[in-house]
Design a protein around this motif. Structure first.
Motif, short mmCIF file in Angstrom:
data_model
loop_
_atom_site.label_atom_id
_atom_site.label_comp_id
_atom_site.label_asym_id
_atom_site.label_seq_id
_atom_site.Cartn_x
_atom_site.Cartn_y
_atom_site.Cartn_z
N GLU A 108 0.85 -1.14 -0.02
CA GLU A 108 -0.02 -0.08 0.15
C GLU A 108 0.88 1.31 0.01
N LEU A 109 2.13 1.21 0.98
CA LEU A 109 2.98 2.65 0.93
C LEU A 109 3.57 2.71 -0.48
N LEU A 110 4.07 1.82 -1.12
CA LEU A 110 4.59 1.71 -2.25
C LEU A 110 3.51 2.34 -3.56
N CYS A 111 2.53 1.76 -3.51
CA CYS A 111 1.40 2.27 -4.40
C CYS A 111 0.85 3.55 -4.31
N ASP A 112 0.95 3.88 -2.91
CA ASP A 112 0.56 5.57 -2.66
C ASP A 112 1.60 6.44 -2.86
N ALA A 113 3.10 5.83 -2.64
CA ALA A 113 4.05 6.79 -3.26
C ALA A 113 4.18 6.84 -4.65
N ASP A 114 3.89 5.79 -5.29
CA ASP A 114 3.75 5.92 -6.81
C ASP A 114 2.95 6.97 -7.47
N LEU A 115 1.67 7.06 -6.68
CA LEU A 115 0.51 7.94 -7.25
C LEU A 115 0.70 9.15 -6.06
N ASP A 116 1.71 9.56 -5.38
CA ASP A 116 1.79 10.82 -4.57
C ASP A 116 1.18 11.93 -5.28
N LEU A 117 1.54 12.21 -6.49
CA LEU A 117 1.44 13.14 -7.30
C LEU A 117 -0.09 13.57 -7.39
N LEU A 118 -0.98 12.68 -7.13
CA LEU A 118 -2.67 12.89 -7.10
C LEU A 118 -2.95 14.07 -6.18
N GLY A 119 -2.22 14.07 -4.97
CA GLY A 119 -2.54 14.96 -3.74
C GLY A 119 -1.57 16.06 -3.85
N ARG A 120 -0.90 16.52 -4.87
CA ARG A 120 0.25 17.71 -4.87
C ARG A 120 -0.03 18.64 -5.69
N ASP A 121 0.68 19.85 -5.41
CA ASP A 121 0.33 21.09 -6.27
C ASP A 121 0.80 20.77 -7.70
N ASP A 122 1.79 19.84 -8.02
CA ASP A 122 2.17 19.87 -9.28
C ASP A 122 1.36 18.67 -10.28
N PHE A 123 0.32 18.31 -9.78
CA PHE A 123 -0.29 17.35 -10.46
C PHE A 123 -0.65 17.72 -11.88
N MET A 124 -1.18 18.90 -12.20
CA MET A 124 -1.82 19.40 -13.33
C MET A 124 -0.54 19.21 -14.35
N ARG A 125 0.71 19.80 -14.03
CA ARG A 125 1.80 19.85 -14.81
C ARG A 125 2.26 18.52 -15.25
#
Length: 198
Positions: A108-125
């Motif tokens: 779960e932790l690795l999957c979340d790290a892999d998609l960490d961008l979904l919760g970040r400010d640079d997601f759209m870029r």
């Protein structure tokens, strides 16, 4: 491994680049591992899997996870990883295959790290960088509105698995869902206006 990624990843990997591994997933895995109170062995497995999880893109775009596992299995004995450690790292890498279905807290932790961008400010870029990459490797047009609809569906259905990731990124993910909805509405509005002028 970082130097190999730097040398051998295709420049067409505008999302699954050296940046994605070195500056995105690896730090996220370390952060989530610390926040989750992992022991030394668990932390080593998680961060090593994060480092190797996309190395398969060196050789193939499709089913790159299998390539990543093969590269890890070839490289890690030289760094005194035991067969059991390598098997665990391979299991973690395999869990990042989409759609993600992690079977234990470390996955779960690795999957979340892999998609960490979904919760970040640079997601759209970064999402635009992924679109550029997909357009190159799919060898077909991917219209903006189709991409936005698919991405909105993905982010609306996604939830972080681990408590640590939910604490750190759930609010940002909610914000990015709103941004994606607005972007899709804007794209649809522009397309509708263009159709009306024809």
């Amino acid at each position: 491994m970082i130097s190999r990624l730097s040398r051998e990843l295709s420049p067409h990997l505008t999302y699954h680049s050296l940046y994605h591994t070195r500056d995105d997933v690896l730090p996220a895995a370390a952060r989530l591992g610390r926040a989750s109170g992992l022991n030394e062995d668990e932390y080593l497995a998680l961060t090593t899997a994060a480092l190797f999880h996309d190395t398969g893109f060196i050789d193939t775009y499709e089913d790159h996870e299998a390539g990543s596992i093969a590269i890890a299995r070839a490289a890690l004995p030289d760094f005194d990883y035991s067969p059991a450690q390598i098997d665990r790292i391979a299991d973690l890498i395999a869990a990042t295959r989409m759609p993600q279905r992690p079977a234990d807290p470390l996955q779960e932790l690795l999957c979340d790290a892999d998609l960490d961008l979904l919760g970040r400010d640079d997601f759209m870029r970064l999402n635009r960088a992924l679109l550029k990459e997909v357009r190159h490797y799919s060898h077909r047009p991917v219209p903006d509105d189709t991409w936005m609809r698919d991405q909105l569906r993905f982010i609306e259905e996604h939830r972080f698995f681990s408590p640590a990731a939910r604490t750190l990124r759930a609010a940002g993910e909610s914000h990015n869902r709103a941004l994606m909805r607005a972007a899709l509405a804007s794209t649809n509005g522009a397309n509708h206006a263009a159709g009306g002028l024809a």
